[in-house]
Write a protein that holds these residues in place. Structure first.
Motif, PDB file in Angstrom:
ATOM      1  N   PRO A  40      52.588 -33.861 -15.433  1.00 34.89           N
ATOM      2  CA  PRO A  40      54.048 -33.986 -15.490  1.00 34.89           C
ATOM      3  C   PRO A  40      54.754 -32.676 -15.139  1.00 34.89           C
ATOM      4  CG  PRO A  40      53.041 -35.025 -17.407  1.00 34.89           C
ATOM      5  CD  PRO A  40      51.930 -34.315 -16.685  1.00 34.89           C
ATOM      6  N   MET A  41      54.201 -31.563 -15.642  1.00 36.40           N
ATOM      7  CA  MET A  41      54.817 -30.246 -15.366  1.00 36.40           C
ATOM      8  C   MET A  41      53.792 -29.376 -14.644  1.00 36.40           C
ATOM      9  SD  MET A  41      57.694 -30.700 -16.790  1.00 36.40           S
ATOM     10  CE  MET A  41      58.538 -29.161 -17.221  1.00 36.40           C
ATOM     11  N   MET A  42      54.169 -28.822 -13.505  1.00 40.68           N
ATOM     12  CA  MET A  42      53.278 -27.908 -12.794  1.00 40.68           C
ATOM     13  C   MET A  42      53.825 -26.483 -12.929  1.00 40.68           C
ATOM     14  SD  MET A  42      52.233 -30.008  -9.340  1.00 40.68           S
ATOM     15  CE  MET A  42      50.856 -28.873  -8.981  1.00 40.68           C
ATOM     16  N   ARG A  43      52.917 -25.501 -13.016  1.00 40.66           N
ATOM     17  CA  ARG A  43      53.348 -24.101 -13.180  1.00 40.66           C
ATOM     18  C   ARG A  43      52.572 -23.223 -12.204  1.00 40.66           C
ATOM     19  NH1 ARG A  43      51.249 -23.257 -18.873  1.00 40.66           N
ATOM     20  NH2 ARG A  43      49.557 -24.227 -17.718  1.00 40.66           N
ATOM     21  N   PRO A  44      53.136 -22.094 -11.806  1.00 39.16           N
ATOM     22  CA  PRO A  44      52.455 -21.232 -10.821  1.00 39.16           C
ATOM     23  C   PRO A  44      51.080 -20.781 -11.293  1.00 39.16           C
ATOM     24  CG  PRO A  44      54.726 -20.508 -11.130  1.00 39.16           C
ATOM     25  CD  PRO A  44      54.466 -21.561 -12.166  1.00 39.16           C
ATOM     26  N   GLU A  45      50.891 -20.629 -12.626  1.00 37.37           N
ATOM     27  CA  GLU A  45      49.600 -20.105 -13.126  1.00 37.37           C
ATOM     28  C   GLU A  45      48.540 -21.199 -13.255  1.00 37.37           C
ATOM     29  OE1 GLU A  45      52.533 -19.941 -14.547  1.00 37.37           O
ATOM     30  OE2 GLU A  45      52.472 -20.502 -16.693  1.00 37.37           O
ATOM     31  N   ASP A  46      48.898 -22.464 -12.925  1.00 36.87           N
ATOM     32  CA  ASP A  46      47.879 -23.514 -13.012  1.00 36.87           C
ATOM     33  C   ASP A  46      46.741 -23.192 -12.060  1.00 36.87           C
ATOM     34  OD1 ASP A  46      49.602 -24.808 -14.707  1.00 36.87           O
ATOM     35  OD2 ASP A  46      50.232 -26.336 -13.256  1.00 36.87           O
ATOM     36  N   ALA A  47      45.510 -23.500 -12.514  1.00 39.14           N
ATOM     37  CA  ALA A  47      44.354 -23.247 -11.636  1.00 39.14           C
ATOM     38  C   ALA A  47      43.960 -24.551 -10.937  1.00 39.14           C
ATOM     39  CB  ALA A  47      43.177 -22.739 -12.460  1.00 39.14           C
ATOM     40  N   CYS A  48      43.558 -24.439  -9.690  1.00 36.17           N
ATOM     41  CA  CYS A  48      43.088 -25.619  -8.951  1.00 36.17           C
ATOM     42  C   CYS A  48      41.811 -26.134  -9.617  1.00 36.17           C
ATOM     43  CB  CYS A  48      42.800 -25.223  -7.503  1.00 36.17           C
ATOM     44  SG  CYS A  48      41.821 -26.443  -6.610  1.00 36.17           S
ATOM     45  N   PRO A  49      41.707 -27.441  -9.913  1.00 32.82           N
ATOM     46  CA  PRO A  49      40.500 -27.974 -10.565  1.00 32.82           C
ATOM     47  C   PRO A  49      39.237 -27.824  -9.698  1.00 32.82           C
ATOM     48  CG  PRO A  49      42.214 -29.686 -10.329  1.00 32.82           C
ATOM     49  CD  PRO A  49      42.707 -28.456  -9.651  1.00 32.82           C
ATOM     50  N   ALA A  50      39.421 -27.610  -8.392  1.00 29.04           N
ATOM     51  CA  ALA A  50      38.239 -27.510  -7.514  1.00 29.04           C
ATOM     52  C   ALA A  50      37.818 -26.054  -7.302  1.00 29.04           C
ATOM     53  CB  ALA A  50      38.553 -28.153  -6.158  1.00 29.04           C
ATOM     54  N   CYS A  51      38.762 -25.205  -6.875  1.00 33.29           N
ATOM     55  CA  CYS A  51      38.348 -23.835  -6.528  1.00 33.29           C
ATOM     56  C   CYS A  51      38.774 -22.815  -7.576  1.00 33.29           C
ATOM     57  CB  CYS A  51      38.939 -23.455  -5.160  1.00 33.29           C
ATOM     58  SG  CYS A  51      40.715 -23.106  -5.186  1.00 33.29           S
ATOM     59  N   GLY A  52      39.599 -23.248  -8.547  1.00 30.79           N
ATOM     60  CA  GLY A  52      40.005 -22.317  -9.612  1.00 30.79           C
ATOM     61  C   GLY A  52      41.123 -21.372  -9.204  1.00 30.79           C
ATOM     62  N   GLY A  53      41.518 -21.448  -7.913  1.00 31.18           N
ATOM     63  CA  GLY A  53      42.576 -20.536  -7.447  1.00 31.18           C
ATOM     64  C   GLY A  53      43.930 -20.915  -8.037  1.00 31.18           C
ATOM     65  N   GLN A  54      44.794 -19.906  -8.230  1.00 33.05           N
ATOM     66  CA  GLN A  54      46.160 -20.188  -8.705  1.00 33.05           C
ATOM     67  C   GLN A  54      47.047 -20.386  -7.478  1.00 33.05           C
ATOM     68  OE1 GLN A  54      46.983 -16.860 -11.347  1.00 33.05           O
ATOM     69  NE2 GLN A  54      46.516 -18.135 -13.117  1.00 33.05           N
ATOM     70  N   ALA A  55      46.805 -21.553  -6.809  1.00 38.94           N
ATOM     71  CA  ALA A  55      47.524 -21.811  -5.548  1.00 38.94           C
ATOM     72  C   ALA A  55      47.959 -23.264  -5.497  1.00 38.94           C
ATOM     73  CB  ALA A  55      46.602 -21.502  -4.373  1.00 38.94           C
ATOM     74  N   THR A  56      48.408 -23.780  -6.689  1.00 39.48           N
ATOM     75  CA  THR A  56      48.734 -25.217  -6.719  1.00 39.48           C
ATOM     76  C   THR A  56      50.199 -25.432  -6.351  1.00 39.48           C
ATOM     77  OG1 THR A  56      49.410 -25.145  -9.022  1.00 39.48           O
ATOM     78  CG2 THR A  56      47.067 -25.524  -8.580  1.00 39.48           C
ATOM     79  N   ARG A  57      50.463 -26.535  -5.704  1.00 38.06           N
ATOM     80  CA  ARG A  57      51.836 -26.894  -5.281  1.00 38.06           C
ATOM     81  C   ARG A  57      51.988 -28.398  -5.359  1.00 38.06           C
ATOM     82  NH1 ARG A  57      52.689 -26.583   1.181  1.00 38.06           N
ATOM     83  NH2 ARG A  57      53.947 -28.402   0.742  1.00 38.06           N
ATOM     84  N   PRO A  58      53.238 -28.882  -5.403  1.00 39.63           N
ATOM     85  CA  PRO A  58      53.418 -30.336  -5.335  1.00 39.63           C
ATOM     86  C   PRO A  58      52.937 -30.844  -3.971  1.00 39.63           C
ATOM     87  CG  PRO A  58      55.480 -29.220  -5.915  1.00 39.63           C
ATOM     88  CD  PRO A  58      54.517 -28.152  -5.508  1.00 39.63           C
ATOM     89  N   ASP A  59      52.344 -32.003  -3.901  1.00 38.39           N
ATOM     90  CA  ASP A  59      51.858 -32.520  -2.614  1.00 38.39           C
ATOM     91  C   ASP A  59      52.997 -33.229  -1.897  1.00 38.39           C
ATOM     92  OD1 ASP A  59      49.184 -34.735  -1.457  1.00 38.39           O
ATOM     93  OD2 ASP A  59      50.381 -33.170  -0.459  1.00 38.39           O
ATOM     94  N   VAL A  60      54.016 -32.435  -1.574  1.00 36.38           N
ATOM     95  CA  VAL A  60      55.159 -32.959  -0.808  1.00 36.38           C
ATOM     96  C   VAL A  60      55.288 -32.142   0.471  1.00 36.38           C
ATOM     97  CG1 VAL A  60      56.410 -33.751  -2.864  1.00 36.38           C
ATOM     98  CG2 VAL A  60      56.845 -31.460  -1.961  1.00 36.38           C
ATOM     99  N   VAL A  61      55.908 -32.731   1.490  1.00 38.64           N
ATOM    100  CA  VAL A  61      56.036 -32.066   2.792  1.00 38.64           C
ATOM    101  C   VAL A  61      57.369 -31.318   2.817  1.00 38.64           C
ATOM    102  CG1 VAL A  61      56.196 -32.423   5.279  1.00 38.64           C
ATOM    103  CG2 VAL A  61      54.617 -33.826   3.909  1.00 38.64           C
ATOM    104  N   TRP A  62      57.348 -30.039   3.069  1.00 44.03           N
ATOM    105  CA  TRP A  62      58.565 -29.224   3.100  1.00 44.03           C
ATOM    106  C   TRP A  62      59.082 -29.069   4.519  1.00 44.03           C
ATOM    107  CZ3 TRP A  62      55.554 -25.570  -0.561  1.00 44.03           C
ATOM    108  CH2 TRP A  62      55.776 -25.971  -1.886  1.00 44.03           C
ATOM    109  N   PHE A  63      60.301 -28.627   4.647  1.00 41.44           N
ATOM    110  CA  PHE A  63      60.876 -28.384   5.977  1.00 41.44           C
ATOM    111  C   PHE A  63      60.000 -27.373   6.705  1.00 41.44           C
ATOM    112  CE2 PHE A  63      64.774 -30.731   6.053  1.00 41.44           C
ATOM    113  CZ  PHE A  63      65.044 -30.950   4.708  1.00 41.44           C
ATOM    114  N   GLY A  64      59.720 -27.669   7.965  1.00 35.57           N
ATOM    115  CA  GLY A  64      58.864 -26.772   8.750  1.00 35.57           C
ATOM    116  C   GLY A  64      57.411 -27.196   8.695  1.00 35.57           C
ATOM    117  N   GLU A  65      57.072 -28.187   7.852  1.00 39.61           N
ATOM    118  CA  GLU A  65      55.696 -28.685   7.778  1.00 39.61           C
ATOM    119  C   GLU A  65      55.584 -30.041   8.492  1.00 39.61           C
ATOM    120  OE1 GLU A  65      53.993 -26.593   3.755  1.00 39.61           O
ATOM    121  OE2 GLU A  65      55.018 -28.523   3.465  1.00 39.61           O
ATOM    122  N   ILE A  66      54.380 -30.403   8.877  1.00 37.06           N
ATOM    123  CA  ILE A  66      54.177 -31.653   9.626  1.00 37.06           C
ATOM    124  C   ILE A  66      54.099 -32.827   8.653  1.00 37.06           C
ATOM    125  CG2 ILE A  66      52.583 -32.892  11.151  1.00 37.06           C
ATOM    126  CD1 ILE A  66      51.668 -30.107  12.171  1.00 37.06           C
TER     127      ILE A  66
END
Ligand code: APR
Length: 230
Positions: free
Chosen positions: A125-151
């Motif tokens: 429900p709530m995402m935060r910058p410090e969340d870790a990716c469940p696969a690689c553990g990196g703190q690089a999570t984002r909403p899976d939405v397409v932003w302006f400038g993306e395909i």
């Protein structure tokens, strides 16, 4: 057998209580696109972007499909031909109404993406910058939405669908954002009968042969009843 392709925008979810973007009180009147809907804005201030989508995710979780979403689900279930929904919306109201053949070309609020390893998982429900990716553990999570400038997603399926549509309908979209804004023109050139549902004239209205002015919950339900000869 006739194929119906339907493009939906924020206007179809307006009567479910979710904000549109470009109306007077729209989301882009309250937030700067460059701050909350671009990769650069996310790199600059990920917490601000997560807050923006956390709020929208919470609102979408409380929203219920309206008669327009329900009519499209009924059409998919009962129509003799194929019905494909291409939605610009990131809410899950088409699926909640029972539609199954849905392409989210701008992604979905209930999806999370790791921009380090491309892993995808159901968004909390709530995402935060410090969340870790469940696969690689990196703190690089984002909403899976397409932003302006993306395909946008699903372009490989969208173009063939526009080429073979017998009927192309656009519901609740202002025709401001490409490539979706050109879909009516594309489908019409390929021989589709084009129908627009909006409360007002849009930037793409000239591309449509038939127009239904009014709230989608009424106009789309009426149109589906006619298609199903109800
Ligand atoms: N019924 C039908 N149409 C409606 C209704 C309604 N009840 N309420 C509003 N509309 C129409 C408005 O007249 C407007 O033309 O819906 C449209 C909403 O336009 P936008 O707010 O621009 O939303 P949309 O066209 O979906 O935006 C496209 O832009 O910012 C990006 O990624 C975002 O997916 C979004 C894309």
């Amino acid at each position: 057998m006739t194929n119906i392709v339907i493009l939906t925008g924020a206007g179809i979810s307006a009567e479910s209580g979710l904000g549109t973007f470009r109306d007077a009180q729209g989301l882009w009147a309250q937030h700067r696109i460059e701050d909350v809907a671009t990769p650069e804005g996310f790199a600059r201030d990920p917490a601000l972007v997560h807050d923006f989508y956390n709020t929208r995710r919470a609102e979408a979780a409380k929203a219920r499909p309206n008669a327009a979403h329900q009519a499209l689900a009924r059409l998919e279930n009962l129509y003799s031909g194929e019905v494909l929904i291409i939605t610009q919306n990131v809410d899950g109201l088409h699926e909640a109404a029972g539609s199954r053949n849905v392409l989210h070309m701008h992604g979905q609020l209930d999806g999370a993406l790791c921009h380090a390893c491309d892993h995808r998982w159901p968004a909390p429900p709530m995402m935060r910058p410090e969340d870790a990716c469940p696969a690689c553990g990196g703190q690089a999570t984002r909403p899976d939405v397409v932003w302006f400038g993306e395909i946008p997603y699903h372009m490989d399926r969208i173009d063939p669908a526009l080429n073979t549509a017998d009927i192309f309908a656009a519901i609740g979209t202002s025709g401001n954002v490409f490539p979706a804004a050109a879909y009516g023109q594309h489908a019409r050139r390929m021989g589709a009968h084009t129908v627009e549902f909006n409360t007002q004239i849009s930037a793409a209205s000239r591309d449509f042969a038939e127009h239904h002015r009014g709230p989608a919950s009424f106009t789309v339900a009426q149109w589906v009843d006619e298609l199903l000869c109800v």
